[in-house]
Design a protein around this motif. Structure first.
Motif, PDB file in Angstrom:
ATOM      1  N   THR A   1     111.778  62.453  12.084  1.00 37.27           N
ATOM      2  CA  THR A   1     110.931  63.195  13.019  1.00 37.27           C
ATOM      3  C   THR A   1     109.570  63.538  12.433  1.00 37.27           C
ATOM      4  OG1 THR A   1     111.846  65.324  12.304  1.00 37.27           O
ATOM      5  CG2 THR A   1     112.954  64.199  14.139  1.00 37.27           C
ATOM      6  N   SER A   2     109.340  63.228  11.167  1.00 43.12           N
ATOM      7  CA  SER A   2     108.025  63.445  10.560  1.00 43.12           C
ATOM      8  C   SER A   2     107.388  62.098  10.271  1.00 43.12           C
ATOM      9  CB  SER A   2     108.146  64.252   9.262  1.00 43.12           C
ATOM     10  OG  SER A   2     108.732  63.458   8.232  1.00 43.12           O
TER      11      SER A   2
ATOM     12  N   TYR B   1     108.119  62.225  18.707  1.00 41.80           N
ATOM     13  CA  TYR B   1     108.332  63.353  17.807  1.00 41.80           C
ATOM     14  C   TYR B   1     107.030  63.783  17.127  1.00 41.80           C
ATOM     15  CZ  TYR B   1     113.496  62.925  17.830  1.00 41.80           C
ATOM     16  OH  TYR B   1     114.828  62.908  18.170  1.00 41.80           O
TER      17      TYR B   1
ATOM     18  N   GLY C   1     115.397  64.645  11.292  1.00 40.86           N
ATOM     19  CA  GLY C   1     114.518  65.546  10.564  1.00 40.86           C
ATOM     20  C   GLY C   1     113.533  64.773   9.719  1.00 40.86           C
TER      21      GLY C   1
ATOM     22  N   ARG D   1     115.879  69.940  13.349  1.00 39.91           N
ATOM     23  CA  ARG D   1     115.064  70.178  14.528  1.00 39.91           C
ATOM     24  C   ARG D   1     115.912  70.851  15.606  1.00 39.91           C
ATOM     25  NH1 ARG D   1     112.275  69.383  10.960  1.00 39.91           N
ATOM     26  NH2 ARG D   1     110.609  67.856  10.711  1.00 39.91           N
TER      27      ARG D   1
ATOM     28  N   SER E   1     120.757  67.997  11.787  1.00 40.71           N
ATOM     29  CA  SER E   1     119.413  68.077  12.351  1.00 40.71           C
ATOM     30  C   SER E   1     118.644  69.284  11.829  1.00 40.71           C
ATOM     31  CB  SER E   1     119.484  68.154  13.883  1.00 40.71           C
ATOM     32  OG  SER E   1     118.180  68.282  14.433  1.00 40.71           O
TER      33      SER E   1
ATOM     34  N   TRP F   1     116.046  68.222  20.568  1.00 37.95           N
ATOM     35  CA  TRP F   1     115.426  67.046  19.956  1.00 37.95           C
ATOM     36  C   TRP F   1     116.447  65.951  19.670  1.00 37.95           C
ATOM     37  CZ3 TRP F   1     110.727  67.273  16.337  1.00 37.95           C
ATOM     38  CH2 TRP F   1     109.776  68.161  16.829  1.00 37.95           C
TER      39      TRP F   1
ATOM     40  N   THR G   1     104.452  66.740  18.068  1.00 39.96           N
ATOM     41  CA  THR G   1     104.760  68.148  17.822  1.00 39.96           C
ATOM     42  C   THR G   1     104.369  68.590  16.410  1.00 39.96           C
ATOM     43  OG1 THR G   1     106.991  67.740  16.965  1.00 39.96           O
ATOM     44  CG2 THR G   1     106.744  67.893  19.360  1.00 39.96           C
TER      45      THR G   1
END
Length: 358
Positions: A121-122, A161, A95, A44, A42, A48, A164
Motif C-alpha cells: 500500500t506504500s 492506495y 501494508g 491499514r 493489515s 482497505w 492516500t
C-alpha cells in the motif's frame, strides 16, 4: 490500465499486477491457489482489505521499524496456529514495506512455508519490498540480519492506495526509484508514477530471475543501500529508508568518482537525479563518520572489508575491499545539513499518481 509483470522462477513464478483497482483480484488469486482459509495481516483500515472469498482471519499490524523484529513474527505464527491455518492455505499482507517483510518471513517460517500474497500500500513497498522474495527483520546489531527467501504467489500493486499517502511517504518510495537510474532502468524522470512503478518492478524482476539468492547480479539492487542502512540506524530511523537510500546514492556517485570508476559528469548525474525527485542529498549534521563506518562493516555484502555497489565502466557492480581511508574522506567531503532540513524532501519532485482515492 493494468500492467502485468511476470517474475519467471520456474515453479515459483508469479505475476506482479500494477494499476488502479488490482486489489480486487485477490479473491481470484486465492481461488487459483486452492486455499480454504486466509490470514490477512493489515497495517491499514479494514475497508482497505478486499474480499478474499474464503474464511478469513484479519490481524492488525503496524508499519514501521519498531515492529520489524522476530517477536512480531512469533506473534503472527501463533495467531496462524490458533486460527488453524494449514500449509495449503494462504497469508496476505496489506501494508508498507515493513509489513511486507515481516509477514513474508512469518509465511516462510510457518509450517516451513505457506503461500503469501502481497498487497503493498506504500510506494516503497510497490517498487521494491513486495517483489523478489526477500523477507527479513532487524536485530539490535543491524537491519535485515534475520530473514529468508520466500517468493510470493502474487503481488497486487494497486495504485489507488497511493492517493492516500502523505507527501513524505511518496518521497520514501521515490528514493528507490531514483537509484534505478543507475542500475539499468531507462530515464524515468517525467513519466507518470504508475509508469515508474512498472519500470522499477520490471527491472527488479529481470534481476531476480537471473540471481534469486543474491549471489552476484542481485547485489546491484542494493545501490545506495550500504550507507543508506547505516544512516537509518545512526538516526534511529528518523531518516526514512528511501531518504537514506537517496543520500546513499549521492555518496555512491562520489565514492565511484574518488575510486576513478566514473568521471565528474557521472558524479554530477547522481546528484542531479536525486535532486530531481526532491530527495535529500546531504548527510545529517552530527552523525560521525566513525559511527557510519561501524554500521557499514556490518552490511551483509561486507565479507572481508567495506563493500559497495558502484557505477563503473561495466555498469553497477559490487566492489569489495574498498579502502576505509577513501570512504572516510568521501564521507568528510559530503555536505551536511540539520536532520530536520533533510526529512520530508525539497519542493517539487513528486510526480502525479494518476490514481483516484481508494
Amino acid at each position: 490500465m493494468t500492467t502485468t509483470i511476470p517474475v519467471r522462477l520456474g515453479e515459483r513464478s508469479y505475476d506482479v499486477l500494477v494499476g488502479p483497482g488490482v486489489r480486487k483480484s485477490l479473491a481470484g488469486v486465492i481461488r487459483r491457489l486452492g486455499a480454504r482459509r486466509a490470514a490477512v495481516v493489515s497495517a491499514r483500515p479494514p475497508e482497505w482489505v478486499p474480499d478474499t472469498g474464503v474464511e478469513t482471519l484479519l490481524l492488525a499490524a503496524r508499519d514501521g521499524e519498531p515492529d520489524k523484529r522476530l517477536s512480531t513474527v512469533e506473534d503472527l505464527c501463533g495467531e496462524f496456529a490458533r486460527f488453524g491455518l494449514t500449509r495449503s492455505d494462504v497469508v496476505v499482507s496489506c501494508g508498507g514495506g515493513t509489513t511486507t517483510d515481516v509477514v513474508g518471513l512469518a509465511a516462510a517460517l510457518y509450517h516451513r512455508g505457506v503461500a503469501v500474497v502481497h498487497l503493498p500500500t506504500s510506494l516503497l513497498a510497490q517498487v521494491d519490498a513486495s517483489v523478489g522474495g526477500k523477507t527479513a527483520v532487524n536485530l539490535p546489531a543491524g537491519k535485515n540480519l534475520a530473514g529468508a527467501y520466500w517468493q510470493p504467489s502474487a503481488v497486487l500493486c494497486d495504485t489507488d492506495y497511493l492517493s492516500t499517502l502523505p507527501r513524505r511517504e511518496v518521497l520514501n518510495g521515490l528514493g528507490e526509484i531514483a537509484r534505478c537510474h543507475f542500475i539499468g532502468a531507462p530515464d524515468l524522470r517525467g513519466r507518470s508514477l504508475p509508469e515508474q512503478i512498472a519500470a522499477s518492478v520490471t527491472l527488479k524482476a529481470s534481476v531476480v530471475e537471473r540471481d534469486e539468492r543474491d549471489t552476484g547480479l542481485r547485489h546491484r539492487l542494493n545501490y545506495g543501500h550500504t550507507l543508506g542502512h547505516a544512516l537509518e540506524i545512526a538516526t534511529d530511523f528518523a531518516l526514512r529508508h528511501g531518504e537514506a537510500v537517496a543520500i546513499g546514492t549521492v555518496f555512491a556517485g562520489r565514492l565511484a568518482g574518488a575510486l576513478g570508476r566514473i568521471d565528474e559528469a557521472g558524479v554530477a548525474e547522481h546528484l542531479e537525479v536525486v535532486r530531481h525527485y526532491g530527495l535529500p542529498t546531504a548527510l545529517p549534521a552530527g552523525v560521525e563518520p566513525a559511527v557510519l563506518l561501524r554500521q557499514m562493516h556490518r552490511d551483509k555484502k561486507a565479507i572481508t572489508g567495506l563493500a559497495f555497489v558502484l557505477s563503473g565502466p561495466r555498469g553497477a557492480e559490487l566492489v569489495s575491499d574498498v579502502p576505509e581511508a577513501v570512504v572516510t574522506r568521501v564521507l568528510g567531503e559530503m555536505p551536511r545539513k540539520p536532520l530536520a532540513e533533510l526529512i520530508g524532501g525539497q519542493p517539487g519532485g513528486v510526480p502525479a499518481t494518476d490514481a483516484a482515492p481508494a
